[in-house]
Design a protein around this motif. Structure first.
Motif, PDB file in Angstrom:
ATOM      1  N   THR A   1      34.607  40.195  36.721  1.00 28.49           N
ATOM      2  CA  THR A   1      34.133  39.514  37.934  1.00 28.49           C
ATOM      3  C   THR A   1      33.133  40.394  38.683  1.00 28.49           C
ATOM      4  O   THR A   1      32.175  39.897  39.260  1.00 28.49           O
ATOM      5  CB  THR A   1      35.287  39.095  38.875  1.00 28.49           C
ATOM      6  OG1 THR A   1      36.052  40.242  39.213  1.00 28.49           O
ATOM      7  CG2 THR A   1      36.167  38.044  38.256  1.00 28.49           C
TER       8      THR A   1
ATOM      9  N   CYS B   1      28.906  39.320  39.404  1.00 29.57           N
ATOM     10  CA  CYS B   1      28.256  39.242  40.725  1.00 29.57           C
ATOM     11  C   CYS B   1      26.908  39.950  40.734  1.00 29.57           C
ATOM     12  O   CYS B   1      26.174  39.883  41.709  1.00 29.57           O
ATOM     13  CB  CYS B   1      29.149  39.846  41.805  1.00 29.57           C
ATOM     14  SG  CYS B   1      30.629  38.904  42.064  1.00 29.57           S
TER      15      CYS B   1
ATOM     16  N   SER C   1      34.220  32.951  34.587  1.00 28.10           N
ATOM     17  CA  SER C   1      35.080  31.783  34.811  1.00 28.10           C
ATOM     18  C   SER C   1      36.117  31.682  33.698  1.00 28.10           C
ATOM     19  O   SER C   1      37.288  31.430  33.952  1.00 28.10           O
ATOM     20  CB  SER C   1      34.259  30.503  34.837  1.00 28.10           C
ATOM     21  OG  SER C   1      33.078  30.703  35.533  1.00 28.10           O
TER      22      SER C   1
ATOM     23  N   SER D   1      27.589  29.527  47.480  1.00 27.97           N
ATOM     24  CA  SER D   1      27.102  30.105  46.217  1.00 27.97           C
ATOM     25  C   SER D   1      28.146  31.016  45.569  1.00 27.97           C
ATOM     26  O   SER D   1      27.909  31.570  44.506  1.00 27.97           O
ATOM     27  CB  SER D   1      25.791  30.852  46.437  1.00 27.97           C
ATOM     28  OG  SER D   1      25.982  31.923  47.323  1.00 27.97           O
ATOM     29  N   ARG D   2      29.323  31.168  46.206  1.00 26.82           N
ATOM     30  CA  ARG D   2      30.402  31.926  45.556  1.00 26.82           C
ATOM     31  C   ARG D   2      31.118  31.058  44.539  1.00 26.82           C
ATOM     32  O   ARG D   2      31.564  31.543  43.517  1.00 26.82           O
ATOM     33  CB  ARG D   2      31.471  32.398  46.573  1.00 26.82           C
ATOM     34  CG  ARG D   2      31.071  33.324  47.683  1.00 26.82           C
ATOM     35  CD  ARG D   2      30.352  34.504  47.258  1.00 26.82           C
ATOM     36  NE  ARG D   2      28.917  34.260  47.301  1.00 26.82           N
ATOM     37  CZ  ARG D   2      28.003  35.117  46.931  1.00 26.82           C
ATOM     38  NH1 ARG D   2      28.347  36.268  46.451  1.00 26.82           N
ATOM     39  NH2 ARG D   2      26.719  34.827  46.992  1.00 26.82           N
ATOM     40  N   TRP D   3      31.317  29.771  44.880  1.00 25.04           N
ATOM     41  CA  TRP D   3      32.169  28.961  44.004  1.00 25.04           C
ATOM     42  C   TRP D   3      31.536  27.633  43.583  1.00 25.04           C
ATOM     43  O   TRP D   3      31.575  27.283  42.427  1.00 25.04           O
ATOM     44  CB  TRP D   3      33.524  28.713  44.674  1.00 25.04           C
ATOM     45  CG  TRP D   3      33.426  28.013  45.992  1.00 25.04           C
ATOM     46  CD1 TRP D   3      33.087  28.583  47.187  1.00 25.04           C
ATOM     47  CD2 TRP D   3      33.638  26.635  46.248  1.00 25.04           C
ATOM     48  NE1 TRP D   3      33.070  27.638  48.165  1.00 25.04           N
ATOM     49  CE2 TRP D   3      33.415  26.427  47.625  1.00 25.04           C
ATOM     50  CE3 TRP D   3      33.997  25.547  45.458  1.00 25.04           C
ATOM     51  CZ2 TRP D   3      33.536  25.168  48.220  1.00 25.04           C
ATOM     52  CZ3 TRP D   3      34.130  24.305  46.049  1.00 25.04           C
ATOM     53  CH2 TRP D   3      33.904  24.129  47.413  1.00 25.04           C
TER      54      TRP D   3
ATOM     55  N   SER E   1      27.997  28.681  41.778  1.00 23.55           N
ATOM     56  CA  SER E   1      28.156  30.100  41.443  1.00 23.55           C
ATOM     57  C   SER E   1      27.035  30.690  40.576  1.00 23.55           C
ATOM     58  O   SER E   1      26.814  31.898  40.650  1.00 23.55           O
ATOM     59  CB  SER E   1      29.520  30.364  40.823  1.00 23.55           C
ATOM     60  OG  SER E   1      29.771  29.476  39.780  1.00 23.55           O
TER      61      SER E   1
ATOM     62  N   GLY F   1      24.892  32.712  42.703  1.00 25.06           N
ATOM     63  CA  GLY F   1      25.587  33.701  43.528  1.00 25.06           C
ATOM     64  C   GLY F   1      24.964  35.091  43.547  1.00 25.06           C
ATOM     65  O   GLY F   1      24.667  35.638  44.622  1.00 25.06           O
TER      66      GLY F   1
ATOM     67  N   GLU G   1      34.715  33.829  47.688  1.00 21.14           N
ATOM     68  CA  GLU G   1      35.308  34.403  46.473  1.00 21.14           C
ATOM     69  C   GLU G   1      36.772  33.998  46.357  1.00 21.14           C
ATOM     70  O   GLU G   1      37.270  33.774  45.256  1.00 21.14           O
ATOM     71  CB  GLU G   1      35.188  35.937  46.464  1.00 21.14           C
ATOM     72  CG  GLU G   1      33.776  36.493  46.402  1.00 21.14           C
ATOM     73  CD  GLU G   1      32.998  36.107  45.149  1.00 21.14           C
ATOM     74  OE1 GLU G   1      33.485  35.279  44.359  1.00 21.14           O
ATOM     75  OE2 GLU G   1      31.886  36.629  44.978  1.00 21.14           O
TER      76      GLU G   1
ATOM     77  N   TRP H   1      36.803  30.647  44.886  1.00 20.67           N
ATOM     78  CA  TRP H   1      36.412  30.730  43.462  1.00 20.67           C
ATOM     79  C   TRP H   1      37.596  31.187  42.610  1.00 20.67           C
ATOM     80  O   TRP H   1      37.918  30.574  41.586  1.00 20.67           O
ATOM     81  CB  TRP H   1      35.248  31.729  43.351  1.00 20.67           C
ATOM     82  CG  TRP H   1      34.591  31.837  42.016  1.00 20.67           C
ATOM     83  CD1 TRP H   1      34.077  30.819  41.272  1.00 20.67           C
ATOM     84  CD2 TRP H   1      34.344  33.044  41.278  1.00 20.67           C
ATOM     85  NE1 TRP H   1      33.524  31.317  40.129  1.00 20.67           N
ATOM     86  CE2 TRP H   1      33.667  32.669  40.094  1.00 20.67           C
ATOM     87  CE3 TRP H   1      34.616  34.392  41.502  1.00 20.67           C
ATOM     88  CZ2 TRP H   1      33.265  33.615  39.142  1.00 20.67           C
ATOM     89  CZ3 TRP H   1      34.198  35.326  40.556  1.00 20.67           C
ATOM     90  CH2 TRP H   1      33.542  34.940  39.399  1.00 20.67           C
TER      91      TRP H   1
END
Lengths: 207, 117
Positions: free
Chosen positions: A21, A25, A33, A111-113, A116, A119, A144, A147
């Protein structure tokens, strides 16, 4: 790649998930995912604990966001120097900066989940545009959390058939991106139609 | 007619945005249909049993097939020195046999369980 990743996840547990993860980022092509889905499934079987899985995924993501933001901040000055002589780029930068100032928190959250794939770039942009650090951190951590809960939860719920859960997650991802493009294109058309109508109303002589 | 004409005008004035809109709409439909199909398929418990794969752990197979974990571990002949979370591939390595053999043994065991129900 997938089988290897799952094998590593089973063998080494939560730290692998944290690493995945974290890297995701920073725009590195790692299947975060899928790793969360698999970890969620293994937490349902009892091979891993839910707390360690959720904590590692969340910790890695927040650390990754902070790193991306720091990279953006470091790149700010060189970037400003580069666009100083180009009025077009400077204008574009100004518009982007205003947009980030106005909607940056919501943008970082979504844009975190939900979106994404963008992101990591949102992290860099937030750093470059100097979005307030506290605002970035709070909205980012909240996003996050959504997410991680979404994918680990999905992995737990559909643990009996991970292949299908992965397909489902892929479809959900594709659906949200397609919906996003649909919304942007729709907004683009409706805005320029309005502009066109206004333009025609102000100069009726032209068709 | 007027609605069709205005649609044509939009496409003529904004070809790129219209193409993006149309393409995105097709993809939304495609993904939505696929999602419904997957959900329907998944709703049947018989379809939720995963075929054994090298990355699976005995507990994973046990959950997917709703069998006691100890029974699955016994069928896989998990060696006593195996790590806490062995995979089928790891078990084969420890036993010194090919993965295909362990999977075949497991499949034979799962087949007897299927009949017993």
């Amino acid at each position: 790649m997938t089988d290897w990743l799952i094998e590593m996840l089973v063998r080494h547990g939560a730290p692998i998930l944290m690493l995945v993860t974290f890297l995701s980022c920073l725009a590195l092509p790692v299947p975060a995912s899928l790793a969360m889905l698999a970890a969620g499934a293994f937490s349902a079987t009892g091979d891993l604990t839910t707390g360690s899985v959720a904590g590692a995924a969340f910790g890695g993501a927040v650390l990754g966001d902070q790193t991306g933001y720091a990279i953006g901040r470091a790149a700010r000055q060189p970037l400003l120097r580069r666009i100083a002589g180009r009025p077009g780029s400077a204008r574009l930068y100004d518009r982007a900066r205003h947009m980030i100032e106005d909607h940056g928190g919501t943008g970082i959250f979504l844009s975190r989940w939900l979106f994404s794939p963008i992101g990591p770039y949102a992290n860099f942009a937030a750093g470059i545009a100097r979005l307030g650090h506290l605002r970035f951190t709070l909205w980012g951590a909240l996003g996050e959390a959504v997410w991680v809960l979404l994918y680990v939860g999905l992995g737990r719920a559909f643990a009996d058939d991970l292949t299908m859960a992965a397909q489902m997650a892929q479809d959900l991802g594709g659906l949200t991106i397609a919906l996003g493009i649909l919304a942007v294109a729709g907004l683009w058309i409706s805005r320029s139609m309005r502009r066109h109508r206004r333009h025609r109303a102000s100069c009726p002589g032209r068709g | 007619m007027s609605r069709l004409a205005s649609l044509g005008r939009i496409v003529r004035l904004h070809p790129v945005a219209s193409a993006a809109f149309g393409l995105a709409a097709c993809f939304v439909l495609l993904f939505a249909v696929r999602l419904v199909l997957i959900t329907v398929h998944f709703a049947d418990p018989a379809n939720r049993r995963s075929e054994p794969q090298p990355w699976m752990t005995p507990r994973y197979v046990a959950m997917s097939w709703q069998l006691p974990p100890d029974a699955v571990a016994a069928a896989l002949k998990v060696p006593p020195d195996a790590p806490r979370r062995p995979t089928i591939e790891g078990i084969a390595r420890l036993r010194g046999v090919p993965v295909a053999q362990v999977i075949a043994e497991l499949e034979a065991y799962l087949a007897t369980q299927g009949r017993a129900e």
